[in-house]
Design an enzyme around this catalytic site. Structure first.
Site, PDB file in Angstrom:
ATOM      1  N   ARG A  21       0.825  -1.216   0.000  1.00 17.94           N
ATOM      2  CA  ARG A  21       0.000   0.000   0.000  1.00 17.94           C
ATOM      3  C   ARG A  21       0.852   1.257   0.000  1.00 17.94           C
ATOM      4  O   ARG A  21       0.507   2.263   0.629  1.00 17.94           O
ATOM      5  CB  ARG A  21      -0.969   0.017   1.198  1.00 17.94           C
ATOM      6  N   ARG A  25      -3.235   6.991   0.841  1.00 10.21           N
ATOM      7  CA  ARG A  25      -3.697   8.269   1.370  1.00 10.21           C
ATOM      8  C   ARG A  25      -2.691   8.999   2.250  1.00 10.21           C
ATOM      9  O   ARG A  25      -2.895  10.167   2.578  1.00 10.21           O
ATOM     10  CB  ARG A  25      -5.008   8.050   2.135  1.00 10.21           C
ATOM     11  N   ARG A  34      -6.494  10.905  -6.745  1.00 10.76           N
ATOM     12  CA  ARG A  34      -7.737  10.187  -6.426  1.00 10.76           C
ATOM     13  C   ARG A  34      -8.942  11.098  -6.601  1.00 10.76           C
ATOM     14  O   ARG A  34      -9.990  10.683  -7.107  1.00 10.76           O
ATOM     15  CB  ARG A  34      -7.643   9.668  -4.983  1.00 10.76           C
ATOM     16  N   ASP A  71      -7.004  -3.311  -7.844  1.00  9.70           N
ATOM     17  CA  ASP A  71      -7.701  -3.928  -6.720  1.00  9.70           C
ATOM     18  C   ASP A  71      -7.901  -5.400  -7.025  1.00  9.70           C
ATOM     19  O   ASP A  71      -8.117  -5.776  -8.180  1.00  9.70           O
ATOM     20  CB  ASP A  71      -9.059  -3.252  -6.480  1.00  9.70           C
ATOM     21  N   TYR A 147     -15.271 -12.777  -0.632  1.00  4.49           N
ATOM     22  CA  TYR A 147     -16.003 -11.580  -1.065  1.00  4.49           C
ATOM     23  C   TYR A 147     -17.178 -11.954  -1.959  1.00  4.49           C
ATOM     24  O   TYR A 147     -18.262 -11.362  -1.868  1.00  4.49           O
ATOM     25  CB  TYR A 147     -15.069 -10.637  -1.823  1.00  4.49           C
TER      26      TYR A 147
END
Length: 344
Positions: A21, A25, A34, A71, A147
């Site tokens: 990651r 952010r 973004r 993703d 998921y």
């Protein structure tokens, strides 16, 4: 490339480092890009913007590898499950796969429809410095299946585990179908420019050991073997989170064909080295939270380097991903620290 050399256990001038990651952010540059994208999924599907955020941490931190910004859930999306990312809640599938009818309805060879991923890799590789590696990735079959069955992230995985124990053939059918897609997906990423690939098994720790080996680990090994048979020079990295108690069982698996084992922060690096260090290059495993404090970060670095030694067989990374509010200056310091402390 120092990263690729290290992943294949060759001598390198220092221990290479990248951060899971690392595009995120904690970087103001990422937040600006973004905002331009409109939505997270739009960012993944926009080749120019995905290229931009993939390259940002390489330019800012000077890490030794870029990892594709995408993703894991774009694969089930391509297989026909409508997906949305809900602010503050995360990803949600509008349909689920809890019976043979829904599994049989999933599209076959859906990986061929993910051109935006391959175009992004091609774009990134063209702009990335030649001495920096480009990592492609996917989620593990088990993690994707959770998921697809639950419809969203879960703390209990009760629907997935209900099927596992009440109708294992159904779950194996789904896992087989996902596995075939991921084989094609990762090989397509390599063709597009990926120098290495990593499989993220984020929810492996939800399973007891026997179930883990049968419903997750064996499928990861199947994918790895398929890739290595066609691309023996491409490092394959497996990162199973939360399975520290199963390291002995993992080490007993014969015929495992992968190069790097990712160690999460919940596992002692000493234990991982003792059990797996002779067979695989180890990657990890600094607790990301240590980056909140420079002294705590250096203490953690020194302990890992003391265990691993200044030698081949180690890629420095976090034991999980960067946390959104970590100080960027500490991330920059971490990369500099590793290169200086491990210079050979």
């Amino acid at each position: 490339m120092i990263f690729v050399d290290a992943a294949l256990r060759k001598q390198t001038p220092y221990t290479p480092i990248w951060l899971m990651r690392q595009a995120g952010r904690y970087l103001s540059e990422y937040k600006a890009t973004r905002a331009k994208a409109g939505s997270f999924l739009d960012l993944c599907q926009n080749v120019a913007l995905a290229t931009e955020v993939t390259l940002q941490p390489v330019e800012i931190l000077d890490v030794d590898a870029a990892i594709l910004f995408s993703d894991i859930l774009v694969v089930p999306l391509a297989m026909g499950l409508p997906l949305e990312f809900v602010a503050g809640e995360g990803p949600k599938f509008l349909d689920t796969t809890r019976d043979f009818q829904s599994i049989n309805a999933l599209k076959i060879n859906a990986y061929k429809d993910l051109d935006y991923v391959y175009d992004s890799l091609f774009s990134i590789r063209a702009k990335l410095a030649k001495d920096k590696a480009l990592i492609g990735f996917c989620g593990s079959p088990w993690t994707l299946a959770t998921y697809m069955i639950e419809g969203e992230g879960s703390k209990t995985y009760h629907q997935s585990k209900k099927i596992l124990y009440s109708d294992p053939a159904l779950l194996h059918t789904l896992l087989d179908k996902i596995t075939q897609e991921l084989k094609g997906y990762l090989k397509s990423q390599i063709k597009a420019g990926a120098d290495a690939v990593q499989i993220f098994d984020s929810w492996g720790g939800a399973l007891e050991m026997s179930a883990y080996m049968d419903f997750s680990w064996k499928y990861m090994l199947e994918i790895a073997k398929d890739i290595k048979s066609q691309y023996p020079h491409i490092p394959v990295m497996l990162f199973p989170k939360g399975v520290g108690a199963y390291l002995e069982e993992i080490s007993f698996c014969s015929g495992a064909e992968f190069d790097v084992f990712g160690v999460d922060w919940g596992v002692s690096m000493q234990r991982a080295k003792q059990i797996l260090g002779d067979r695989y290059v180890l990657q990890g495993n600094l607790d990301p939270a240590r980056l909140y404090n420079a002294n705590a970060m250096e203490d953690g670095v020194d302990e890992i380097l003391r265990i691993m030694g200044n030698q081949a067989g180690h890629i420095f990374n976090l034991g999980h991903g960067m946390i959104p509010d970590l100080p960027r200056e500490n991330a920059i310091l971490l990369v500099k620290m590793i290169k200086e402390k491990t210079k050979r």
